[in-house]
Design a protein around this motif. Sequence first.
Motif, short mmCIF file in Angstrom:
data_model
loop_
_atom_site.label_atom_id
_atom_site.label_comp_id
_atom_site.label_asym_id
_atom_site.label_seq_id
_atom_site.Cartn_x
_atom_site.Cartn_y
_atom_site.Cartn_z
N TRP A 126 0.64 -1.33 -0.10
CA TRP A 126 0.12 -0.20 0.04
C TRP A 126 0.74 1.37 -0.04
O TRP A 126 0.64 2.20 -0.55
CB TRP A 126 -0.81 0.19 1.11
N VAL A 130 1.12 4.20 -3.03
CA VAL A 130 0.89 5.68 -2.45
C VAL A 130 1.94 6.37 -2.73
O VAL A 130 1.96 7.82 -3.32
CB VAL A 130 0.27 5.47 -1.16
N TYR A 142 -0.94 12.24 -1.08
CA TYR A 142 -0.08 11.32 -0.34
C TYR A 142 0.09 11.40 1.10
O TYR A 142 -0.30 10.36 1.69
CB TYR A 142 1.51 11.73 -0.79
N LEU A 145 -3.17 9.81 2.40
CA LEU A 145 -3.41 7.95 1.97
C LEU A 145 -2.42 7.38 2.98
O LEU A 145 -2.38 6.03 3.17
CB LEU A 145 -3.59 7.89 0.56
N LEU A 285 -6.21 4.49 -6.31
CA LEU A 285 -4.98 4.13 -6.83
C LEU A 285 -5.33 3.78 -8.11
O LEU A 285 -3.97 3.05 -8.80
CB LEU A 285 -4.50 2.72 -5.91
#
Length: 417
Positions: A126, A130, A142, A145, A285
């Motif tokens: 993840w 990101v 950024y 998340l 994403l």
Amino acid sequence: INAEYMGFQSFVMESLGLLKNESAKSKKEADDFLKIAPLFKLGKLPTENPHPDTIGLSDFAKKNLPEAINRVKGLDIHTIEVLISKIPELEQMFTAIAETIDSGNRVYITGCGATGRLSLALEALWRQEVTALFKEKDPKTYDLLINRVVSLMSGGDVALIKSVEDFEDHPEFGEQQLLELGFSENDLLIANTEGGETPWVIGTADVVGNNFGTKYKRKPFFLYCNPDDILVDTVERSRKVIQNQNIIKINVTVGPMAITGSTRMQSTTILMYAIGLPLLRYHKLRSDSKKFTVAAKEELDIFLKTLKELDEGAFLAPFTEYESSIYENKGYIFYKTDPYFAISIFTDTTERSPTFSLFPFENQLDPPANIVPSLCHLILTLPKDPTLTEEQQIKSCLLYTSPSPRDLSTSRMPSSA
């Protein structure tokens, strides 16, 4: 002489007293274990048994290594086919993840042993996505998340390097660890356990499920790889989870494993994909706007087609033989990689220790006389960053965040237990 004799006699009596105390202590520990032993009789569970197609695999591999590898591949193909059949159930998790993150809350992924390491790997993936998509192009997104996914495993991040035994047998430690990492009322929990019976993982699901509607607003997910009927009949703690209406269950049973042991092989594969697919299809994403079920089916169909067409035996056999010859000649193997693949290779090398009774990664803080070198190591190619120390770079490149260590000696019964 008499004084010396009396002193020696006193020493002997004291030693016998200590031995007697130790014997009594050992007997009590044995009696205590026997009282709960039925809770850990798991031989009926498919994940605890070898698959009929791979029984005697080590002997068969000596005669026909490519065929042995392709037999394992056959079970991997079945694993993906099972996953495809579960896409409709995974859509509910996909929706819950999106709603949680979009509302500014966090997704917690919990696991133990192999499933704990895959949980940490999913958080790292993840963070990789990101970082690659937003860190330079969209710093605001950024920042929003990067910390939305939190993983934790039984025993803390040290278990990523070396198996932490016994800690997984305490559900109260799972609850404690989850709450200490800040799980709050609007967060989402995804608990995964290959067998569906690990007490530590069940502890994390129970504390959220049992307090749904009061302390917590989202039902937790619980993923596992054994049939419901066997778990209900065999394991009381599993029965309670399966029958708890405030816990969302996703059963991804794939049958017996290619190789029994801590790797859990096919179970780990399907659990990582089952959680990772909804997580990494999060809409911010992805550039496409396809419905989750459609996109997931397309992705898995392509993966399955590629897997079927690939002759893994021919590809991996020479590599396997070469690696084996290094070990036979008392050599060591170093896997060199960049940060993108580091967490996957690292977890694989760690799993070899409990499965094949190999020495774990050595601790350089131990006295030299106590250090037994591991047979394999990871070499990580670090990007140049003058603002970080080498230790900080390793941590950031492996997990893409700071580790979450635990002092196991401070683990205690939480006040809510």
